[in-house]
Design a protein around this motif. Structure first.
Motif, PDB file in Angstrom:
ATOM      1  N   VAL A 334       0.831  -1.200   0.000  1.00  0.00           N
ATOM      2  CA  VAL A 334       0.000   0.000   0.000  1.00  0.00           C
ATOM      3  C   VAL A 334       0.864   1.246   0.000  1.00  0.00           C
ATOM      4  O   VAL A 334       0.632   2.200  -0.756  1.00  0.00           O
ATOM      5  CB  VAL A 334      -0.955   0.000   1.220  1.00  0.00           C
ATOM      6  N   ALA A 335       1.898   1.268   0.857  1.00  0.00           N
ATOM      7  CA  ALA A 335       2.776   2.434   0.923  1.00  0.00           C
ATOM      8  C   ALA A 335       3.452   2.692  -0.415  1.00  0.00           C
ATOM      9  O   ALA A 335       3.538   3.837  -0.881  1.00  0.00           O
ATOM     10  CB  ALA A 335       3.827   2.227   2.016  1.00  0.00           C
ATOM     11  N   ARG A 336       3.901   1.630  -1.051  1.00  0.00           N
ATOM     12  CA  ARG A 336       4.588   1.771  -2.341  1.00  0.00           C
ATOM     13  C   ARG A 336       3.631   2.305  -3.412  1.00  0.00           C
ATOM     14  O   ARG A 336       3.977   3.200  -4.191  1.00  0.00           O
ATOM     15  CB  ARG A 336       5.152   0.414  -2.752  1.00  0.00           C
ATOM     16  N   LEU A 337       2.412   1.789  -3.434  1.00  0.00           N
ATOM     17  CA  LEU A 337       1.444   2.217  -4.442  1.00  0.00           C
ATOM     18  C   LEU A 337       0.962   3.639  -4.203  1.00  0.00           C
ATOM     19  O   LEU A 337       0.809   4.424  -5.149  1.00  0.00           O
ATOM     20  CB  LEU A 337       0.250   1.258  -4.448  1.00  0.00           C
ATOM     21  N   VAL A 338       0.731   4.007  -2.947  1.00  0.00           N
ATOM     22  CA  VAL A 338       0.289   5.371  -2.638  1.00  0.00           C
ATOM     23  C   VAL A 338       1.363   6.372  -3.036  1.00  0.00           C
ATOM     24  O   VAL A 338       1.077   7.457  -3.559  1.00  0.00           O
ATOM     25  CB  VAL A 338      -0.071   5.496  -1.151  1.00  0.00           C
ATOM     26  N   GLU A 339       2.604   5.996  -2.814  1.00  0.00           N
ATOM     27  CA  GLU A 339       3.711   6.869  -3.212  1.00  0.00           C
ATOM     28  C   GLU A 339       3.681   7.145  -4.711  1.00  0.00           C
ATOM     29  O   GLU A 339       3.960   8.266  -5.163  1.00  0.00           O
ATOM     30  CB  GLU A 339       5.030   6.215  -2.820  1.00  0.00           C
ATOM     31  N   ALA A 352     -10.166  12.964  -0.805  1.00  0.00           N
ATOM     32  CA  ALA A 352     -10.774  12.094   0.207  1.00  0.00           C
ATOM     33  C   ALA A 352     -10.207  10.683   0.137  1.00  0.00           C
ATOM     34  O   ALA A 352      -9.930  10.060   1.166  1.00  0.00           O
ATOM     35  CB  ALA A 352     -12.294  12.069   0.040  1.00  0.00           C
ATOM     36  N   LYS A 353     -10.030  10.179  -1.089  1.00  0.00           N
ATOM     37  CA  LYS A 353      -9.476   8.833  -1.229  1.00  0.00           C
ATOM     38  C   LYS A 353      -8.043   8.777  -0.715  1.00  0.00           C
ATOM     39  O   LYS A 353      -7.674   7.837   0.008  1.00  0.00           O
ATOM     40  CB  LYS A 353      -9.536   8.390  -2.689  1.00  0.00           C
ATOM     41  N   LEU A 354      -7.242   9.788  -1.057  1.00  0.00           N
ATOM     42  CA  LEU A 354      -5.864   9.811  -0.585  1.00  0.00           C
ATOM     43  C   LEU A 354      -5.788   9.838   0.934  1.00  0.00           C
ATOM     44  O   LEU A 354      -4.998   9.116   1.551  1.00  0.00           O
ATOM     45  CB  LEU A 354      -5.138  11.032  -1.154  1.00  0.00           C
ATOM     46  N   SER A 372       8.115   9.381   2.346  1.00  0.00           N
ATOM     47  CA  SER A 372       7.744   9.685   0.973  1.00  0.00           C
ATOM     48  C   SER A 372       6.320   9.257   0.656  1.00  0.00           C
ATOM     49  O   SER A 372       5.750   9.687  -0.332  1.00  0.00           O
ATOM     50  CB  SER A 372       8.706   8.995  -0.009  1.00  0.00           C
ATOM     51  N   ALA A 373       5.759   8.395   1.509  1.00  0.00           N
ATOM     52  CA  ALA A 373       4.375   7.967   1.312  1.00  0.00           C
ATOM     53  C   ALA A 373       3.415   8.858   2.079  1.00  0.00           C
ATOM     54  O   ALA A 373       2.270   8.521   2.272  1.00  0.00           O
ATOM     55  CB  ALA A 373       4.209   6.520   1.773  1.00  0.00           C
ATOM     56  N   ARG A 374       3.919  10.032   2.533  1.00  0.00           N
ATOM     57  CA  ARG A 374       3.074  10.939   3.304  1.00  0.00           C
ATOM     58  C   ARG A 374       2.959  12.262   2.570  1.00  0.00           C
ATOM     59  O   ARG A 374       3.587  13.249   2.931  1.00  0.00           O
ATOM     60  CB  ARG A 374       3.667  11.145   4.703  1.00  0.00           C
ATOM     61  N   PRO A 375       2.132  12.353   1.539  1.00  0.00           N
ATOM     62  CA  PRO A 375       1.986  13.586   0.781  1.00  0.00           C
ATOM     63  C   PRO A 375       0.966  14.536   1.380  1.00  0.00           C
ATOM     64  O   PRO A 375       0.683  15.561   0.791  1.00  0.00           O
ATOM     65  CB  PRO A 375       1.512  13.093  -0.585  1.00  0.00           C
ATOM     66  N   ALA A 376       0.394  14.175   2.531  1.00  0.00           N
ATOM     67  CA  ALA A 376      -0.707  14.976   3.050  1.00  0.00           C
ATOM     68  C   ALA A 376      -0.340  16.435   3.214  1.00  0.00           C
ATOM     69  O   ALA A 376      -1.158  17.327   3.045  1.00  0.00           O
ATOM     70  CB  ALA A 376      -1.184  14.406   4.392  1.00  0.00           C
ATOM     71  N   GLY A 377       0.920  16.704   3.567  1.00  0.00           N
ATOM     72  CA  GLY A 377       1.319  18.089   3.759  1.00  0.00           C
ATOM     73  C   GLY A 377       1.291  18.886   2.480  1.00  0.00           C
ATOM     74  O   GLY A 377       1.209  20.112   2.510  1.00  0.00           O
ATOM     75  N   ARG A 378       1.326  18.197   1.366  1.00  0.00           N
ATOM     76  CA  ARG A 378       1.300  18.903   0.084  1.00  0.00           C
ATOM     77  C   ARG A 378      -0.082  18.947  -0.536  1.00  0.00           C
ATOM     78  O   ARG A 378      -0.290  19.553  -1.569  1.00  0.00           O
ATOM     79  CB  ARG A 378       2.277  18.209  -0.887  1.00  0.00           C
ATOM     80  N   LEU A 379      -1.041  18.246   0.065  1.00  0.00           N
ATOM     81  CA  LEU A 379      -2.402  18.285  -0.451  1.00  0.00           C
ATOM     82  C   LEU A 379      -3.090  19.565  -0.030  1.00  0.00           C
ATOM     83  O   LEU A 379      -2.877  20.062   1.072  1.00  0.00           O
ATOM     84  CB  LEU A 379      -3.202  17.091   0.088  1.00  0.00           C
ATOM     85  N   ARG A 380      -3.915  20.098  -0.867  1.00  0.00           N
ATOM     86  CA  ARG A 380      -4.608  21.350  -0.548  1.00  0.00           C
ATOM     87  C   ARG A 380      -6.101  21.191  -0.773  1.00  0.00           C
ATOM     88  O   ARG A 380      -6.541  20.467  -1.652  1.00  0.00           O
ATOM     89  CB  ARG A 380      -4.085  22.510  -1.407  1.00  0.00           C
TER      90      ARG A 380
END
Length: 388
Positions: A334-339, A352-354, A372-380
């Motif tokens: 999951v971590a690899r695919l989300v990245e 919402a899905k992310l 690297s699998a934590r893009p939440a800080g870049r989501l707006r």
């Protein structure tokens, strides 16, 4: 009229027969009727009760030397075609007919229906008629599960009649879970009357309930081979089923043909396209099968889901691969695919899905281990403010 067990086929026909209109000649088919002379004798007797069909018909039926296709069927067909009173000839549970001569005889009989009369074949599988030709000629009315499913209002009425009163939201959710399946709704009413919580009833009722599993066992699963049962049970891990996906996940060659055959037998498989290449289970049927798989082969579920994730990834369905990996508890996958997926999904505004995927990873400590699998800080958000 073709639908799985519990859709009210017989009930609908009985209600039609009770109305003022044409006379009904009714034959309830059972396994012992897989002899053409036995079956046609019942048909002849039912028609004769409406209007005499003549001694020639019964003479041909009684004669050991008479040919069914050469003598019995032509005489019975001619007598049916000559009837002057409108009649509805019903053969109920026609799916129980496996004998080729019986099926051929009904197909010929369908060509002798007199004007103003009807031949009704009701069962769980496609009737022994030349369906495509009759459909092209506009001579057939087909009634299926979509026509027999109850509406939300009808579901509420059924529940009230069973002395179960629910709020509108619970009725709507229960209707969604049962997909309007009359038997499913009645079983839900029994469950609630036996002590299930009326509050949040829809959330507490599912296909793993004893009433549902007992019904599905006796009406559906007891009638199929062990091989088919294993196929259905293991395939329940799939949200949607296709031949190639089932072959990859279950390791069973010819899965497309197996799916088509099982769907034709109306085992609560729902086709998702007009070419019958993709299917899903009725919600309650899938619940029941998953509970059985968990009970009988608990170690198989994550294995099958990982295989499904691998097939989806190889076939351009990466988001489905994430969902199957989550179901399998495969944190690394999951971590690899989300990245890989977060940027294109973020650009499409499907935050919402992310966030749901990230919360799942975070709950398992994977976000901290793999920044690297934590893009939440870049989501707006849509207003431009960051989500986290």
């Amino acid at each position: 009229m073709v639908a799985p067990a519990g859709y009210g086929k017989t009930t609908l026909l009985a209600q039609w027969a009770e109305r003022d209109g044409p006379a009904f000649a009714w034959v309830s088919v059972d396994e012992q009727d897989n002899d053409p002379k036995v079956l046609l004798a019942y048909v002849a007797a039912a028609l004769d009760a409406i209007e005499p069909v003549g001694e020639r018909v019964f003479g041909a039926l009684a004669s050991p030397a008479s040919s069914v296709p050469g003598s019995v069927v032509p005489r019975l067909g001619a007598a049916f075609a000559a009837m002057t009173s409108p009649v509805v000839l019903v053969l109920d549970d026609v799916h129980l007919l496996h004998n080729c001569e019986c099926r051929a005889a009904l197909s010929v009989l369908a060509e002798h229906v007199p004007a103003g009369s009807r031949l009704v074949l009701a069962g769980r599988a496609e009737p022994p008629l030349r369906i495509a030709r009759l459909r092209g000629e506009g001579k057939i009315l087909e009634i299926g599960p979509g026509d027999l499913s109850l509406t939300v209002e009808e579901a509420a009425s059924l529940l009230r009649a069973a002395e179960v009163v629910l709020g509108d939201d619970d009725v709507a959710e229960l209707h969604r879970r049962t997909e309007g399946w009359p038997a499913g709704l009645y079983l839900a009413a029994l469950y609630l009357r036996e002590g299930g919580s009326l509050r949040g009833a829809a959330a507490s009722f599912g296909g793993d309930d004893r009433f549902v599993s007992d019904y599905l066992e006796s009406e559906l699963l007891a009638r199929i081979s062990r091989q088919d049962r294993v196929f259905l049970t293991r395939a329940a891990v799939l949200e949607q089923m296709s031949g190639p996906l089932c072959e990859a996940v279950l390791g069973v060659d010819g899965s497309a043909a197996t799916l088509a055959r099982l769907a034709r037998s109306n085992l609560l498989l729902v086709p998702l396209d007009r070419r019958s290449q993709c299917y899903r289970y009725h919600h309650l049927f899938r619940d029941m099968l998953l509970a059985e798989l968990e009970r009988l082969e608990p170690g198989m579920m994550p294995v099958l889901r990982r295989r499904a994730a691998g097939w989806c990834l190889a076939n351009g369905q990466a988001e489905d691969a994430v969902e199957y990996s989550i179901a399998a508890g495969d944190v690394e996958a999951v971590a690899r695919l989300v990245e890989q997926l977060w940027l294109p999904i973020d650009r499409q505004g499907r935050i919402a899905k992310l966030l749901r995927w990230l919360r799942w990873l975070d709950e398992r400590g994977a976000v901290e281990k793999k920044p690297s699998a934590r893009p939440a800080g870049r989501l707006r958000r849509r207003d431009g403010r960051p989500t986290g």
